[in-house]
Design an enzyme around this catalytic site. Structure first.
Site, PDB file in Angstrom:
ATOM      1  N   HIS A 174       5.663   3.658   0.085  1.00 37.56           N
ATOM      2  CA  HIS A 174       6.295   2.375  -0.215  1.00 37.56           C
ATOM      3  C   HIS A 174       7.449   2.606  -1.206  1.00 37.56           C
ATOM      4  O   HIS A 174       7.398   3.529  -2.020  1.00 37.56           O
ATOM      5  CB  HIS A 174       5.242   1.467  -0.845  1.00 37.56           C
ATOM      6  CG  HIS A 174       5.694   0.057  -1.046  1.00 37.56           C
ATOM      7  ND1 HIS A 174       6.323  -0.362  -2.198  1.00 37.56           N
ATOM      8  CD2 HIS A 174       5.598  -1.033  -0.254  1.00 37.56           C
ATOM      9  CE1 HIS A 174       6.588  -1.652  -2.096  1.00 37.56           C
ATOM     10  NE2 HIS A 174       6.166  -2.083  -0.936  1.00 37.56           N
ATOM     11  N   ASP A 234      -1.571   5.606  -4.901  1.00 40.31           N
ATOM     12  CA  ASP A 234      -1.200   4.207  -4.722  1.00 40.31           C
ATOM     13  C   ASP A 234      -2.234   3.583  -3.783  1.00 40.31           C
ATOM     14  O   ASP A 234      -2.219   3.838  -2.580  1.00 40.31           O
ATOM     15  CB  ASP A 234       0.215   4.180  -4.129  1.00 40.31           C
ATOM     16  CG  ASP A 234       0.603   2.811  -3.590  1.00 40.31           C
ATOM     17  OD1 ASP A 234      -0.173   1.847  -3.758  1.00 40.31           O
ATOM     18  OD2 ASP A 234       1.702   2.722  -3.004  1.00 40.31           O
ATOM     19  N   GLN A 260      -2.856  -0.523  -0.487  1.00 36.46           N
ATOM     20  CA  GLN A 260      -3.319  -0.890   0.861  1.00 36.46           C
ATOM     21  C   GLN A 260      -4.770  -0.509   1.120  1.00 36.46           C
ATOM     22  O   GLN A 260      -5.297  -0.796   2.189  1.00 36.46           O
ATOM     23  CB  GLN A 260      -2.428  -0.233   1.929  1.00 36.46           C
ATOM     24  CG  GLN A 260      -1.013  -0.769   1.987  1.00 36.46           C
ATOM     25  CD  GLN A 260      -0.937  -2.221   2.417  1.00 36.46           C
ATOM     26  OE1 GLN A 260      -1.887  -2.798   2.941  1.00 36.46           O
ATOM     27  NE2 GLN A 260       0.206  -2.836   2.185  1.00 36.46           N
ATOM     28  N   LYS A 306      -3.340  -8.223  -2.894  1.00 35.38           N
ATOM     29  CA  LYS A 306      -3.718  -7.619  -1.612  1.00 35.38           C
ATOM     30  C   LYS A 306      -5.228  -7.420  -1.525  1.00 35.38           C
ATOM     31  O   LYS A 306      -5.741  -6.813  -0.586  1.00 35.38           O
ATOM     32  CB  LYS A 306      -3.010  -6.269  -1.439  1.00 35.38           C
ATOM     33  CG  LYS A 306      -1.487  -6.383  -1.302  1.00 35.38           C
ATOM     34  CD  LYS A 306      -0.872  -5.042  -1.058  1.00 35.38           C
ATOM     35  CE  LYS A 306       0.592  -4.965  -1.399  1.00 35.38           C
ATOM     36  NZ  LYS A 306       1.483  -5.562  -0.392  1.00 35.38           N
ATOM     37  N   CYS A 319       9.452  -2.002   3.785  1.00 32.56           N
ATOM     38  CA  CYS A 319       9.722  -1.334   2.508  1.00 32.56           C
ATOM     39  C   CYS A 319       9.514   0.168   2.586  1.00 32.56           C
ATOM     40  O   CYS A 319       9.310   0.827   1.578  1.00 32.56           O
ATOM     41  CB  CYS A 319       8.868  -1.905   1.384  1.00 32.56           C
ATOM     42  SG  CYS A 319       9.204  -3.622   1.072  1.00 32.56           S
TER      43      CYS A 319
HETATM   44  C1  LIG Z   1       1.474   1.040  -0.136  1.00 37.46           C
HETATM   45  C2  LIG Z   1       2.038   0.021  -1.073  1.00 37.46           C
HETATM   46  N1  LIG Z   1       2.336   0.371  -2.328  1.00 37.46           N
HETATM   47  C3  LIG Z   1       2.838  -0.505  -3.208  1.00 37.46           C
HETATM   48  C4  LIG Z   1       3.080  -1.808  -2.861  1.00 37.46           C
HETATM   49  C5  LIG Z   1       3.678  -2.732  -3.875  1.00 37.46           C
HETATM   50  O1  LIG Z   1       2.824  -3.755  -4.200  1.00 37.46           O
HETATM   51  P1  LIG Z   1       3.339  -5.004  -5.066  1.00 37.46           P
HETATM   52  O2  LIG Z   1       4.501  -5.570  -4.331  1.00 37.46           O
HETATM   53  O3  LIG Z   1       2.175  -5.917  -5.097  1.00 37.46           O
HETATM   54  O4  LIG Z   1       3.705  -4.485  -6.413  1.00 37.46           O
HETATM   55  C6  LIG Z   1       2.798  -2.224  -1.571  1.00 37.46           C
HETATM   56  C7  LIG Z   1       3.094  -3.615  -1.146  1.00 37.46           C
HETATM   57  O5  LIG Z   1       3.437  -3.887  -0.025  1.00 37.46           O
HETATM   58  C8  LIG Z   1       2.262  -1.289  -0.661  1.00 37.46           C
HETATM   59  O6  LIG Z   1       1.981  -1.641   0.602  1.00 37.46           O
END
Ligand SMILES: Cc1ncc(COP(=O)(O)O)c(C=O)c1O
Lengths: 398, 140
Positions: free
Chosen positions: A112, A189, A192, A215, A353
């Site tokens: 991401h 991270d 997900q 999420k 993203c």
């Molecule tokens: C794999 C992953 N990392 C990080 C994020 C970022 O999360 P947030 O926008 O809640 O900070 C997302 C959000 O789509 C994600 O899918």
């Protein structure tokens, strides 16, 4: 399952965008309203009863999260605004002070943006090198490819547990062993994965972990940064202000509070913490193993049904999470999403993203379905029927 | 224009690939246009000679409204002088915004007269016009 707990599901929608954010069960909303109705006060401040209730709830939640991810200490849990802020904190509060020119950070093209861009900035600022672990034909990270990517200069491996487009599940425990054998720190991270599979930071031996409340059936604007205690001790605050200092004097002397309070400057997102607390109770009550199994079966059903449609291309048949990327052949992803929206089916179109992944997938944009335990086979049947009737898609969306 | 007619024009232009190709020629000015909030992303190539737009090509990925409006606009602009072209674009953009406009110069672009009622699609319908306008204004 448990559909009755979600008022949003009464609005006649099929919600397939759980990777973007999940719906919220009623208990989360009620917990937040309860805070505003019955014990509104700031945290760590007051000398009166309601304020104490807030303090207790706040720290109870920290404890709940500690148990949820099996951390050793409550102090290893830092509240942030979400996975993005947590990752930025780790990169700029910790690694910026630790890394030097030519040190290497390993990521992949399917991370991401929030796990790529902060590293790019360090690359520019202090000359570290961002390198990519090669993906295999199913876009997966294999241990062999991690081995191949490691050099004497590798200091950090930073990976999603489950990625947000392809939905591949990384072998976290194995990577962690390999990383630590080579004196490499491992950032995970879990944005997900946290609501879909068990995350155990001790068993997986993770150095830093991040995730977002929204999420995992909780509110937006709240998230978690987990770090091993010794690492957090070496992390610098990014925000300075109230709540995080023990003493400061006129001449500029500052003494910081203990960990993790020193990382939570200013009035925290109290309603977020309280909502998250309720969300964790909710997940625990349903049971993460049960959720995982249900979603796995549902995914299999979805894939089997999509296979019936020769005009639909699926890009990730061979992965194990509830995230499916597909296109109707020769139709732009966004047009497909708009078409499905006519039938109140919510899917995400785009590059999700993960902009640099498109080179690997050889397709710029896809529709993504990301499942949750409240999705059903009936919803999938509806999707398949709508897709089957998509021959005249343009008649419907124009 | 009735819905059927509208749809037919939009669709047939969407499928018209005559001007949909990349160009590698220094006589063309190249510009990228994208919508940050969605995923439309095209390159546009414009050849201007003696104040006349001799050719426009484009390539890229975008939704049906964005692609079709680009094709339709390009057809209307080729062989026009810059002033006339800007007049067409300005009136097209007025139409998309739901303002009064000159109906006599837009030809098939009139198929997009409904867009003003769909705020989220205005950026799709002006993906090409915004950038072409910039280039033309610079070339005056
Ligand atoms: C794999 C992953 N990392 C990080 C994020 C970022 O999360 P947030 O926008 O809640 O900070 C997302 C959000 O789509 C994600 O899918």
């Amino acid at each position: 399952m448990n559909r009755e707990d979600f008022n949003m599901l009464k609005n006649n929608i099929v919600y397939f965008d759980n990777g973007a954010t999940t719906l919220k069960p009623n208990c989360v909303k009620e917990a937040i309203v309860d805070y505003y109705d019955n014990y509104t006060a700031n945290a760590h401040r007051g000398d009166y009863k309601t304020s104490l209730v807030v303090d207790n709830k706040y720290e109870e939640t920290r404890n709940k999260i500690k148990k949820f991810i099996n951390a050793k200490e409550n102090s290893e849990i830092v509240f942030t605004s979400g996975a993005t802020q947590s990752l930025n904190y780790i990169v700029f509060g910790y690694f910026k002070n630790k890394l030097k020119k030519d040190d290497e950070v390993l990521i992949t093209v399917s991370e991401h943006a929030s796990n790529i861009l902060p590293w790019f900035v360090l690359q520019k600022e202090i000359g570290i090198k961002v390198k990519y672990i090669e993906l295999d034909n199913d876009y997966k990270v294999t241990i062999d490819n991690v081995k191949k990517a490691i050099t004497n200069n590798t200091k950090v491996i930073s990976l999603a547990h489950i990625t947000n487009v392809v939905g591949d599940v990384r072998p976290i425990e194995e990577i962690s062993k390999l990383a630590h054998k080579n004196n490499i720190l491992f950032v995970v991270d879990a944005a997900q994965s946290i609501a879909h599979t068990k995350v155990d930071v001790q068993k997986m031996d993770i150095d830093f972990l991040v995730f977002s409340g929204h999420k995992m059936y909780g509110p937006t604007g709240i998230g978690v940064l987990y770090g091993k205690y010794d690492l957090l001790e070496e992390m610098s605050p990014i925000n300075y202000g109230g709540g995080m200092n023990a003493i400061f004097t006129k001449d500029g002397y500052i003494e910081l509070r203990e960990i993790p309070t020193r990382f939570e400057a200013g009035t925290p997102n109290i309603e977020g913490v309280i909502g998250l607390s309720s969300a964790i109770d909710y997940i625990n009550n349903v049971g993460i193993e049960k959720i995982e199994l249900y979603e796995k079966n549902l995914r299999k059903y979805l894939i089997d049904r999509l296979k019936e449609l020769d005009f639909v291309e699926v890009y990730n048949y061979n992965v194990d999470s509830g995230s499916i990327a597909f296109n109707i052949k020769n139709v732009f992803a966004q047009d497909t999403a708009i078409y499905l929206d006519k039938y109140n089916i919510c899917v995400r179109a785009g590059n999700h993203c993960a902009k640099i992944l498109s080179d690997a997938l050889k397709v710029n944009n896809t529709c993504r379905i990301s499942l949750s335990f409240y999705n059903t086979k009936e919803e999938i049947d509806l999707l398949i029927n709508v897709l089957k009737n998509s021959k005249n898609i343009y008649n419907e969306i124009l | 224009m009735d819905n059927n007619e509208r749809r037919n024009i939009i669709l047939s232009n969407y499928q018209d690939n005559t001007n949909r190709k990349d160009v590698d020629d220094n006589d063309y000015i190249k510009v990228n246009s994208r919508n940050a909030s969605c995923i439309d992303n095209i390159n546009i190539y414009i050849k201007i000679n003696n104040n006349i737009i001799e050719d426009i090509k484009f390539n890229g990925e975008a939704c049906v409204i964005a692609i079709s409006s680009t094709v339709t606009l390009i057809k209307n602009l080729i062989n026009k002088n810059i002033n006339d072209a800007l007049y067409i674009i300005n009136n097209y953009e007025k139409m998309v915004e739901g303002l009064d406009y000159d109906v006599n110069v837009l030809n098939e672009l009139l198929a997009f007269d409904d867009i003003s009622k769909q705020p989220s699609r205005k950026i799709c319908a002006t993906l090409a016009s915004r950038k072409i306008k910039e280039i033309l204004e610079k070339s005056m």
